[in-house]
Scaffold this motif. Structure first.
Motif, PDB file in Angstrom:
ATOM      1  N   UNK A   1       0.819  -1.221   0.000  1.00  0.00           N
ATOM      2  CA  UNK A   1       0.000   0.000   0.000  1.00  0.00           C
ATOM      3  C   UNK A   1       0.846   1.262   0.000  1.00  0.00           C
ATOM      4  N   UNK A   2       2.150   1.125   0.103  1.00  0.00           N
ATOM      5  CA  UNK A   2       3.033   2.290   0.138  1.00  0.00           C
ATOM      6  C   UNK A   2       3.347   2.770  -1.276  1.00  0.00           C
ATOM      7  N   UNK A   3       3.635   4.064  -1.386  1.00  0.00           N
ATOM      8  CA  UNK A   3       4.024   4.629  -2.675  1.00  0.00           C
ATOM      9  C   UNK A   3       5.496   4.312  -2.935  1.00  0.00           C
ATOM     10  N   UNK A   4       5.916   4.502  -4.164  1.00  0.00           N
ATOM     11  CA  UNK A   4       7.304   4.247  -4.527  1.00  0.00           C
ATOM     12  C   UNK A   4       8.244   5.175  -3.757  1.00  0.00           C
ATOM     13  N   UNK A   5       7.823   6.416  -3.554  1.00  0.00           N
ATOM     14  CA  UNK A   5       8.639   7.366  -2.802  1.00  0.00           C
ATOM     15  C   UNK A   5       8.839   6.891  -1.356  1.00  0.00           C
ATOM     16  N   UNK A   6       7.772   6.396  -0.742  1.00  0.00           N
ATOM     17  CA  UNK A   6       7.878   5.878   0.627  1.00  0.00           C
ATOM     18  C   UNK A   6       8.789   4.654   0.680  1.00  0.00           C
ATOM     19  N   UNK A   7       8.656   3.779  -0.316  1.00  0.00           N
ATOM     20  CA  UNK A   7       9.517   2.595  -0.371  1.00  0.00           C
ATOM     21  C   UNK A   7      10.975   2.979  -0.551  1.00  0.00           C
ATOM     22  N   UNK A   8      11.218   4.005  -1.354  1.00  0.00           N
ATOM     23  CA  UNK A   8      12.598   4.454  -1.569  1.00  0.00           C
ATOM     24  C   UNK A   8      13.187   5.058  -0.295  1.00  0.00           C
ATOM     25  N   UNK A   9      12.368   5.736   0.491  1.00  0.00           N
ATOM     26  CA  UNK A   9      12.857   6.270   1.761  1.00  0.00           C
ATOM     27  C   UNK A   9      13.261   5.125   2.694  1.00  0.00           C
ATOM     28  N   UNK A  10      12.447   4.073   2.716  1.00  0.00           N
ATOM     29  CA  UNK A  10      12.772   2.909   3.546  1.00  0.00           C
ATOM     30  C   UNK A  10      14.027   2.225   3.012  1.00  0.00           C
ATOM     31  N   UNK A  11      14.128   2.120   1.677  1.00  0.00           N
ATOM     32  CA  UNK A  11      15.316   1.526   1.070  1.00  0.00           C
ATOM     33  C   UNK A  11      16.578   2.292   1.427  1.00  0.00           C
ATOM     34  N   UNK A  12      16.458   3.606   1.477  1.00  0.00           N
ATOM     35  CA  UNK A  12      17.605   4.429   1.860  1.00  0.00           C
ATOM     36  C   UNK A  12      17.972   4.196   3.320  1.00  0.00           C
TER      37      UNK A  12
ATOM     38  N   UNK B   1      21.198   0.377  -4.855  1.00  0.00           N
ATOM     39  CA  UNK B   1      20.389   0.459  -6.064  1.00  0.00           C
ATOM     40  C   UNK B   1      18.907   0.644  -5.819  1.00  0.00           C
ATOM     41  N   UNK B   2      18.522   1.078  -4.627  1.00  0.00           N
ATOM     42  CA  UNK B   2      17.093   1.233  -4.304  1.00  0.00           C
ATOM     43  C   UNK B   2      16.415   2.296  -5.168  1.00  0.00           C
ATOM     44  N   UNK B   3      17.157   3.318  -5.598  1.00  0.00           N
ATOM     45  CA  UNK B   3      16.538   4.435  -6.317  1.00  0.00           C
ATOM     46  C   UNK B   3      16.181   4.103  -7.759  1.00  0.00           C
ATOM     47  N   UNK B   4      16.759   3.033  -8.301  1.00  0.00           N
ATOM     48  CA  UNK B   4      16.476   2.690  -9.693  1.00  0.00           C
ATOM     49  C   UNK B   4      15.512   1.510  -9.835  1.00  0.00           C
ATOM     50  N   UNK B   5      15.033   0.987  -8.714  1.00  0.00           N
ATOM     51  CA  UNK B   5      14.150  -0.181  -8.775  1.00  0.00           C
ATOM     52  C   UNK B   5      12.690   0.227  -8.884  1.00  0.00           C
ATOM     53  N   UNK B   6      11.898  -0.702  -9.446  1.00  0.00           N
ATOM     54  CA  UNK B   6      10.459  -0.455  -9.495  1.00  0.00           C
ATOM     55  C   UNK B   6       9.829  -0.853  -8.159  1.00  0.00           C
ATOM     56  N   UNK B   7       8.544  -0.570  -8.017  1.00  0.00           N
ATOM     57  CA  UNK B   7       7.856  -0.770  -6.747  1.00  0.00           C
ATOM     58  C   UNK B   7       7.855  -2.242  -6.317  1.00  0.00           C
ATOM     59  N   UNK B   8       7.593  -3.130  -7.261  1.00  0.00           N
ATOM     60  CA  UNK B   8       7.487  -4.548  -6.930  1.00  0.00           C
ATOM     61  C   UNK B   8       8.814  -5.111  -6.423  1.00  0.00           C
ATOM     62  N   UNK B   9       9.883  -4.866  -7.160  1.00  0.00           N
ATOM     63  CA  UNK B   9      11.172  -5.435  -6.754  1.00  0.00           C
ATOM     64  C   UNK B   9      11.701  -4.779  -5.475  1.00  0.00           C
ATOM     65  N   UNK B  10      11.448  -3.475  -5.320  1.00  0.00           N
ATOM     66  CA  UNK B  10      11.889  -2.799  -4.109  1.00  0.00           C
ATOM     67  C   UNK B  10      11.106  -3.304  -2.892  1.00  0.00           C
ATOM     68  N   UNK B  11       9.816  -3.541  -3.082  1.00  0.00           N
ATOM     69  CA  UNK B  11       8.996  -4.091  -1.994  1.00  0.00           C
ATOM     70  C   UNK B  11       9.516  -5.458  -1.569  1.00  0.00           C
TER      71      UNK B  11
END
Length: 102
Positions: free
Chosen positions: A59-70, A76-86
């Motif tokens: 349910x999180x946006x890509x921006x929120x997922x990228x913040x968690x990835x950071x 490489x979190x900033x270049x991933x799509x939502x599914x793979x980053x999740x």
């Protein structure tokens, strides 16, 4: 003034004094152990509630997922799509990925 005789036998504590020494020993141990147990219990509650308070990754946006990835220092979190980053975040957090949408 009379001189005290030195005796070779050690002084004996009466029963009341011996009991007080033992009581103080028990109190000293409890004074250290009880706060330590409370702190450990509180920390374990805090860590488990943080995992539960994190919303579902799907349910999180890509921006929120990228913040968690950071925060998790994923490469490489900033270049991933939502599914793979999740999936990567879920793997890092030790969650099951079955709830994520394909």
């Amino acid at each position: 003034m009379p001189k005290r005789r030195l005796t070779s036998t050690p002084r004996r504590l009466n029963v009341f004094t011996k009991g007080m020494v033992q009581l103080y020993g028990v109190l000293a141990v409890l004074t250290v152990l009880i706060p330590e147990l409370i702190a450990t219990f509180t920390l374990s509650l805090n860590s488990s509630s943080q995992e539960d308070s994190l919303p579902s990754l799907s349910t999180m946006t890509l921006l929120e997922l990228r913040k968690i990835g950071k925060e998790l220092k994923l490469l490489g979190y900033s270049s991933e799509n939502k599914k793979s980053l999740s999936k990567r975040i879920a793997k890092r957090l030790g969650r099951k990925t079955s709830h994520l949408k394909p």
